[in-house]
Design an enzyme around this catalytic site. Structure first.
Site, PDB file in Angstrom:
ATOM      1  N   ASN A  79     -86.159  52.864 -61.285  1.00  0.00           N
ATOM      2  CA  ASN A  79     -86.677  51.632 -60.681  1.00  0.00           C
ATOM      3  C   ASN A  79     -85.632  50.545 -60.655  1.00  0.00           C
ATOM      4  OD1 ASN A  79     -87.435  49.019 -62.397  1.00  0.00           O
ATOM      5  ND2 ASN A  79     -87.497  50.785 -63.774  1.00  0.00           N
ATOM      6  N   CYS A 141     -80.572  41.968 -69.117  1.00  0.00           N
ATOM      7  CA  CYS A 141     -80.320  41.243 -67.867  1.00  0.00           C
ATOM      8  C   CYS A 141     -78.935  40.626 -67.944  1.00  0.00           C
ATOM      9  CB  CYS A 141     -81.355  40.160 -67.599  1.00  0.00           C
ATOM     10  SG  CYS A 141     -82.513  39.862 -68.903  1.00  0.00           S
TER      11      CYS A 141
HETATM   12  C1  LIG Z   1     -91.253  50.049 -62.915  1.00  0.00           C
HETATM   13  C2  LIG Z   1     -90.727  49.632 -64.261  1.00  0.00           C
HETATM   14  C3  LIG Z   1     -90.618  48.273 -64.547  1.00  0.00           C
HETATM   15  C4  LIG Z   1     -90.137  47.854 -65.781  1.00  0.00           C
HETATM   16  N1  LIG Z   1     -90.068  46.513 -66.065  1.00  0.00           N
HETATM   17  C5  LIG Z   1     -89.673  46.099 -67.302  1.00  0.00           C
HETATM   18  C6  LIG Z   1     -89.710  44.730 -67.650  1.00  0.00           C
HETATM   19  O1  LIG Z   1     -90.135  43.857 -66.880  1.00  0.00           O
HETATM   20  N2  LIG Z   1     -89.258  44.398 -68.883  1.00  0.00           N
HETATM   21  C7  LIG Z   1     -88.816  45.313 -69.804  1.00  0.00           C
HETATM   22  O2  LIG Z   1     -88.440  44.947 -70.921  1.00  0.00           O
HETATM   23  N3  LIG Z   1     -88.812  46.635 -69.502  1.00  0.00           N
HETATM   24  C8  LIG Z   1     -89.232  47.040 -68.281  1.00  0.00           C
HETATM   25  N4  LIG Z   1     -89.261  48.382 -67.993  1.00  0.00           N
HETATM   26  C9  LIG Z   1     -88.836  49.361 -69.015  1.00  0.00           C
HETATM   27  C10 LIG Z   1     -90.043  49.945 -69.770  1.00  0.00           C
HETATM   28  O3  LIG Z   1     -90.730  48.943 -70.482  1.00  0.00           O
HETATM   29  C11 LIG Z   1     -89.583  51.049 -70.754  1.00  0.00           C
HETATM   30  O4  LIG Z   1     -88.683  50.496 -71.682  1.00  0.00           O
HETATM   31  C12 LIG Z   1     -88.902  52.212 -70.054  1.00  0.00           C
HETATM   32  O5  LIG Z   1     -89.517  52.491 -68.815  1.00  0.00           O
HETATM   33  C13 LIG Z   1     -88.896  53.479 -70.894  1.00  0.00           C
HETATM   34  O6  LIG Z   1     -90.198  53.900 -71.211  1.00  0.00           O
HETATM   35  P1  LIG Z   1     -90.983  55.039 -70.352  1.00  0.00           P
HETATM   36  O7  LIG Z   1     -90.075  56.216 -70.262  1.00  0.00           O
HETATM   37  O8  LIG Z   1     -92.246  55.293 -71.123  1.00  0.00           O
HETATM   38  O9  LIG Z   1     -91.247  54.443 -69.021  1.00  0.00           O
HETATM   39  C14 LIG Z   1     -89.736  48.817 -66.748  1.00  0.00           C
HETATM   40  C15 LIG Z   1     -89.851  50.184 -66.446  1.00  0.00           C
HETATM   41  C16 LIG Z   1     -90.349  50.596 -65.238  1.00  0.00           C
HETATM   42  C17 LIG Z   1     -90.482  52.073 -64.965  1.00  0.00           C
END
Ligand SMILES: Cc1cc2nc3c(=O)[nH]c(=O)nc-3n(C[C@H](O)[C@H](O)[C@H](O)COP(=O)(O)O)c2cc1C
EC number: 1.3.-.-
Length: 316
Positions: A79, A141
């Protein structure tokens, strides 16, 4: 319906301590993967899970990146959403009342382009601190004051951000690590020195993918962050290393958790809680299902609490 222990009337106790406070369950939502919680409320009781970690908010409104913002991978997804959001004050007015009404434990993730952006977001949230459980600082960021390098790749910058937030908030502080640096242990230690009591490991992994059968990026903005099942072993290793390096702080594991067994892997390696992200895109009931399956696993083992269950697994 509450799941009862075999031969007893007491429900399974999943409670755990994270962010320095007790929560009813170790299963939390991951920031950015379920908006501000309302999407999930259609599928389960928000107060039944450990906490809702809302999409990262800045003190200013932000539009995010060019579409397409997400792409499917065989191992999960990539993403480049780009942190769109209404800004803290608008979020407090428009979205927080819903979470309060649903008795959710709310963790607010904050981001910024400068150190003072983080402090301002925390300061504005202080006005509603009684309704919040913790702040999660997203340092993945770019620092617009210093050559665009990610804040979370620099222990000194990270410590300064945590100190600046710490100076204006009464809430517990969690630091969400970027896994895209070999200095993540240093960064985590710096965050603890700065005043964080919890480390969240980890955010997405930098990546790039072509659209199916094509030669262009699957995303509107070049590369993005990879998440889902494929990153689980990498994030799990970070959690394991953190637990050895920082035996006393709370750790939240996040990365590729799709099942109760995945969650247990993180808990066994020292996470106090876990966050579920990408799995919610495949099935918005995932968080609740993982929690119910965890209760079933504990019941079948014949004990009554998560703590006893983990103790038993460690001894076996
Ligand atoms: C579509 C999307 C948007 C995300 N937006 C944020 C965000 O706004 N802030 C943040 O700290 N992490 C964000 N993440 C990271 C997730 O919180 C998480 O750390 C990461 O996806 C790994 O976990 P997962 O494999 O269960 O998705 C985002 C991840 C995805 C897939």
């Amino acid at each position: 319906m509450k799941l009862l222990r075999r031969g007893s009337r007491s429900p399974i106790d999943l409670s755990t301590k994270v962010f320095g406070v007790e929560v009813v369950s170790p299963i939390l939502s991951a920031s950015g993967t379920s908006g501000y919680g309302a999407e999930l409320a259609a599928f389960f009781d928000l107060s039944s899970i450990g906490a809702i970690v809302v999409k990262s908010l800045a003190h200013f409104a932000h539009g995010g990146n060019k579409a397409p913002r997400v792409g499917a991978l065989s191992t999960g997804m990539i993403n480049s959403v780009g942190l769109p959001g209404p800004g803290v004050r608008a979020w407090i007015q428009r979205y927080l009342p819903f979470l309060i009404e649903h008795r959710a434990k709310v963790v607010v993730s904050i981001w910024g382009r400068t150190q003072s952006d983080y402090a301002q977001a925390a300061q504005e949230l202080e006005e509603v601190s009684e309704a919040l459980t913790a702040l999660e600082i997203n340092v993945s960021c770019p620092n617009t004051e210093r050559a665009g390098e990610m804040f979370g790749h620099d222990p000194r910058e990270t410590k300064q951000i945590v100190e600046a937030v710490s100076a204006v908030t009464s809430l517990p502080i969690a630091l969400k690590l970027s896994p895209n640096t070999d200095r993540y242990l240093e960064v985590a230690c710096a965050a603890i020195e700065g005043g964080a009591n919890t480390i969240v490991a980890a955010n997405t992994y930098l990546g790039y993918a072509h659209e199916k059968g094509g030669t262009r990026s699957i995303l509107g903005s070049d590369g993005g962050g990879v998440s889902g099942a494929g990153i689980r072993p990498v994030s799990l290793r970070i959690v394991r290393e953190l637990r050895h390096a920082l035996p006393d702080c709370d750790i939240v594991g996040v990365g590729g958790i799709y099942s109760a067994k995945d969650a247990v892997s993180y808990l066994l390696e020292g996470a106090s809680a876990v966050e579920v992200g990408t799995a919610s895109f495949f099935d918005p009931r995932s968080i609740s299902k993982i929690q119910e399956d965890l209760k079933t696993m504990i019941t079948r083992s014949g004990v009554g609490t998560l703590a006893e269950y983990l103790e038993r697994l460690r001894a076996s």
